[in-house]
Enzyme design. Structure first.
Site, PDB file in Angstrom:
ATOM      1  N   HIS A 142      -0.903   0.051  -9.586  1.00 54.08           N
ATOM      2  CA  HIS A 142      -1.644  -0.627  -8.944  1.00 54.08           C
ATOM      3  C   HIS A 142      -1.961  -1.891  -9.473  1.00 54.08           C
ATOM      4  CE1 HIS A 142      -3.842  -0.992  -4.774  1.00 54.08           C
ATOM      5  NE2 HIS A 142      -3.548  -2.165  -5.231  1.00 54.08           N
ATOM      6  N   ARG A 163       0.800  -1.140  -0.088  1.00 55.37           N
ATOM      7  CA  ARG A 163       0.044  -0.105   0.099  1.00 55.37           C
ATOM      8  C   ARG A 163       0.950   1.241   0.109  1.00 55.37           C
ATOM      9  NH1 ARG A 163      -3.553  -2.641  -1.623  1.00 55.37           N
ATOM     10  NH2 ARG A 163      -5.510  -3.117  -0.493  1.00 55.37           N
TER      11      ARG A 163
HETATM   12  P1  NDP Z   1      -1.603 -11.430   5.424  1.00 53.30           P
HETATM   13  O1  NDP Z   1      -2.665 -10.967   6.271  1.00 53.30           O
HETATM   14  O2  NDP Z   1      -1.836 -12.684   4.993  1.00 53.30           O
HETATM   15  O3  NDP Z   1      -0.262 -11.147   5.979  1.00 53.30           O
HETATM   16  C1  NDP Z   1       0.124 -10.093   6.451  1.00 53.30           C
HETATM   17  C2  NDP Z   1       1.633 -10.223   6.742  1.00 53.30           C
HETATM   18  O4  NDP Z   1       2.094  -9.036   7.540  1.00 53.30           O
HETATM   19  C3  NDP Z   1       1.804 -11.092   7.987  1.00 53.30           C
HETATM   20  O5  NDP Z   1       2.781 -11.971   7.792  1.00 53.30           O
HETATM   21  C4  NDP Z   1       1.997 -10.450   9.197  1.00 53.30           C
HETATM   22  O6  NDP Z   1       2.458 -10.978  10.384  1.00 53.30           O
HETATM   23  C5  NDP Z   1       2.604  -9.275   8.989  1.00 53.30           C
HETATM   24  N1  NDP Z   1       2.360  -8.064   9.614  1.00 53.30           N
HETATM   25  C6  NDP Z   1       1.242  -7.147   9.945  1.00 53.30           C
HETATM   26  N2  NDP Z   1       1.386  -6.298  10.758  1.00 53.30           N
HETATM   27  C7  NDP Z   1       2.644  -6.466  11.184  1.00 53.30           C
HETATM   28  C8  NDP Z   1       3.382  -5.563  12.057  1.00 53.30           C
HETATM   29  N3  NDP Z   1       2.918  -4.507  12.841  1.00 53.30           N
HETATM   30  N4  NDP Z   1       4.688  -5.923  11.974  1.00 53.30           N
HETATM   31  C9  NDP Z   1       5.293  -6.899  11.429  1.00 53.30           C
HETATM   32  N5  NDP Z   1       4.629  -7.779  10.574  1.00 53.30           N
HETATM   33  C10 NDP Z   1       3.383  -7.470  10.417  1.00 53.30           C
HETATM   34  O7  NDP Z   1      -2.000 -10.390   3.994  1.00 53.30           O
HETATM   35  P2  NDP Z   1      -1.601 -10.723   2.367  1.00 53.30           P
HETATM   36  O8  NDP Z   1      -0.234 -11.553   2.475  1.00 53.30           O
HETATM   37  O9  NDP Z   1      -2.827 -11.418   1.918  1.00 53.30           O
HETATM   38  O10 NDP Z   1      -1.549  -9.470   2.030  1.00 53.30           O
HETATM   39  C11 NDP Z   1      -0.592  -8.367   2.041  1.00 53.30           C
HETATM   40  C12 NDP Z   1      -1.082  -7.199   1.581  1.00 53.30           C
HETATM   41  O11 NDP Z   1      -0.885  -6.850   0.171  1.00 53.30           O
HETATM   42  C13 NDP Z   1      -2.545  -6.541   1.696  1.00 53.30           C
HETATM   43  O12 NDP Z   1      -2.875  -6.200   2.824  1.00 53.30           O
HETATM   44  C14 NDP Z   1      -2.604  -5.648   0.560  1.00 53.30           C
HETATM   45  O13 NDP Z   1      -2.553  -4.304   1.242  1.00 53.30           O
HETATM   46  C15 NDP Z   1      -1.630  -5.963  -0.511  1.00 53.30           C
HETATM   47  N6  NDP Z   1      -2.026  -6.179  -1.865  1.00 53.30           N
HETATM   48  C16 NDP Z   1      -1.653  -5.424  -2.909  1.00 53.30           C
HETATM   49  C17 NDP Z   1      -1.952  -5.886  -4.278  1.00 53.30           C
HETATM   50  C18 NDP Z   1      -1.623  -5.043  -5.464  1.00 53.30           C
HETATM   51  O14 NDP Z   1      -1.917  -5.322  -6.335  1.00 53.30           O
HETATM   52  N7  NDP Z   1      -0.703  -4.075  -5.235  1.00 53.30           N
HETATM   53  C19 NDP Z   1      -2.965  -6.964  -4.337  1.00 53.30           C
HETATM   54  C20 NDP Z   1      -3.016  -7.710  -3.048  1.00 53.30           C
HETATM   55  C21 NDP Z   1      -2.701  -7.378  -1.968  1.00 53.30           C
HETATM   56  P3  NDP Z   1       1.968 -12.207  11.183  1.00 53.30           P
HETATM   57  O15 NDP Z   1       1.928 -13.441  10.050  1.00 53.30           O
HETATM   58  O16 NDP Z   1       3.200 -12.404  12.216  1.00 53.30           O
HETATM   59  O17 NDP Z   1       0.568 -11.932  11.563  1.00 53.30           O
HETATM   60  C1  OXD Z   2      -5.878  -5.991  -2.760  1.00 58.11           C
HETATM   61  C2  OXD Z   2      -5.397  -5.009  -4.010  1.00 58.11           C
HETATM   62  O1  OXD Z   2      -5.675  -5.701  -1.646  1.00 58.11           O
HETATM   63  O2  OXD Z   2      -5.780  -5.434  -5.272  1.00 58.11           O
HETATM   64  O3  OXD Z   2      -6.477  -7.163  -3.109  1.00 58.11           O
HETATM   65  O4  OXD Z   2      -4.600  -4.073  -3.708  1.00 58.11           O
END
Ligand code: NDP
Ligand code: OXD
Length: 309
Positions: free
Chosen positions: A272, A224
């Site tokens: 994006h 993001r």
């Molecule tokens: P998940 O919820 O599966 O994973 C999030 C990860 O971030 C986990 O490993 C979590 O740790 C870690 N995390 C969260 N908060 C913290 C923190 N404060 N400190 C350290 N680690 C942290 O999310 P996804 O993998 O499914 O998606 C990740 C992001 O990708 C989405 O939220 C979205 O914003 C972005 N995205 C972007 C897209 C694009 O086209 N650009 C498309 C799809 C998604 P823990 O495992 O320990 O909880």
């Molecule tokens: C998502 C994205 O969060 O597209 O799926 O960014």
């Protein structure tokens, strides 16, 4: 059961077709033609306007078309006490891993330098960097980050990941919590961001964090825009703390036409598109949750509102 669909960027038709084929009794309505809002049981949404959900007095669930739910949770008028689900992989893991691998290779193989040399008509072979000398640090090893890590490990990169809780992923060095952040950053040549945007992670990638990377590191942000302090990235590129950045997401989207990122020689901008939710890959997950909602079963992929992801 009636569903209200809202997205300014997703075509509702493939969703309607897939959902109707599986659940012919479901009443699929597309905003703004929603009929009587009291009929609506569930919404399927991407970035609805603030307060949009208030109009549905009988709402039972909110299904996000995206993996990240930050835009939804920022709406202070979102109804309390009902589940919000998110896309869990749904075909995006592969796309995100491809983008991350491309970003890492782009910088590792000096494609930014060669693009510049080409613009100047210069034939300048550069010293190769061995893959073992190009460690990649991934912020967030959840559903999507873990897949990128696995692909980068398979490509031979030393991979480290930073998360809240300890991870055990083949070939990935695990760092967790603030107490291990410095060590994680100090050994990272390319920083790849897969964090969810939460109150804790907003503005996380700032000048102070970038200064803790080895000088001349690279940034790939596909999570993001709100994670990044954009002016700090520009300053870090200016003073050499960062050697390049590949950015898919921005504080304000679409990126304004006069934003310095567009024309910066060391920045690659994409709009994006690191991963795009496709109905053909993701509808099954939505249909499963609609069935569960109909049958009174717990939904899958429910977001922890307090944690923010
Ligand atoms: P998940 O919820 O599966 O994973 C999030 C990860 O971030 C986990 O490993 C979590 O740790 C870690 N995390 C969260 N908060 C913290 C923190 N404060 N400190 C350290 N680690 C942290 O999310 P996804 O993998 O499914 O998606 C990740 C992001 O990708 C989405 O939220 C979205 O914003 C972005 N995205 C972007 C897209 C694009 O086209 N650009 C498309 C799809 C998604 P823990 O495992 O320990 O909880
Ligand atoms: C998502 C994205 O969060 O597209 O799926 O960014």
């Amino acid at each position: 059961m009636a569903l209200a669909f809202y997205s300014e960027t997703d075509d509702p038709r493939p969703w309607r077709e897939a959902i109707r084929a599986a659940l012919p009794d479901l009443d699929f309505r597309i905003a703004p033609d929603l009929g009587n809002p009291s009929d609506i049981d569930v919404t399927l949404v991407w970035k609805p306007p603030r307060g949009w959900h208030r109009q549905f007095p009988n709402l039972r669930a909110i299904l996000s078309l995206g993996a990240g739910v930050d835009a939804l949770l920022e709406d202070t008028e979102l109804p309390e006490g009902i589940p919000i689900t998110r896309m869990v992989d749904a075909g995006m893991g592969r796309q995100m891993a491809e983008y991350a691998a491309y970003g890492v290779m782009h910088f590792h193989r000096r494609m930014d330098d060669y693009a510049q040399a080409q613009r100047e008509g210069r034939w300048t072979p550069l010293e190769p960097v061995a893959v073992r000398d190009f460690p990649v640090g991934i912020l967030g090893l959840g559903v999507l980050g873990a897949q990128a890590a696995a692909l980068l490990v398979a490509m031979g990169y030393p991979v480290r990941g930073w998360t809240r809780s300890r991870k055990s992923l083949a070939g990935v060095e695990s760092f967790c919590g603030m107490q291990e952040l410095d060590r994680f950053l100090a050994g990272t040549r390319a920083l790849v961001n897969f964090l969810p945007l939460t109150p804790e992670t907003r503005g996380f990638i700032d000048g102070a964090l970038l200064a803790r990377l080895p000088r001349g590191a690279y940034l790939v942000n596909l999570a993001r825009g709100g994670h990044v302090v954009e002016d700090d990235v520009l300053s870090a590129l200016e003073d050499g703390a960062l050697a390049g950045a590949m950015l898919d997401v921005f504080a304000k989207e679409p990126l304004s036409a006069d934003h310095p990122f567009w024309r910066h020689p060391r920045v690659v901008v994409t709009p994006h598109v690191a991963a795009v939710t496709q109905a053909e890959d993701a509808a099954a997950q939505v249909i499963e949750n609609l069935r569960r909602l109909r049958d009174g079963e717990p939904l899958r992929g429910v977001v922890d509102r307090a944690r923010g992801y």
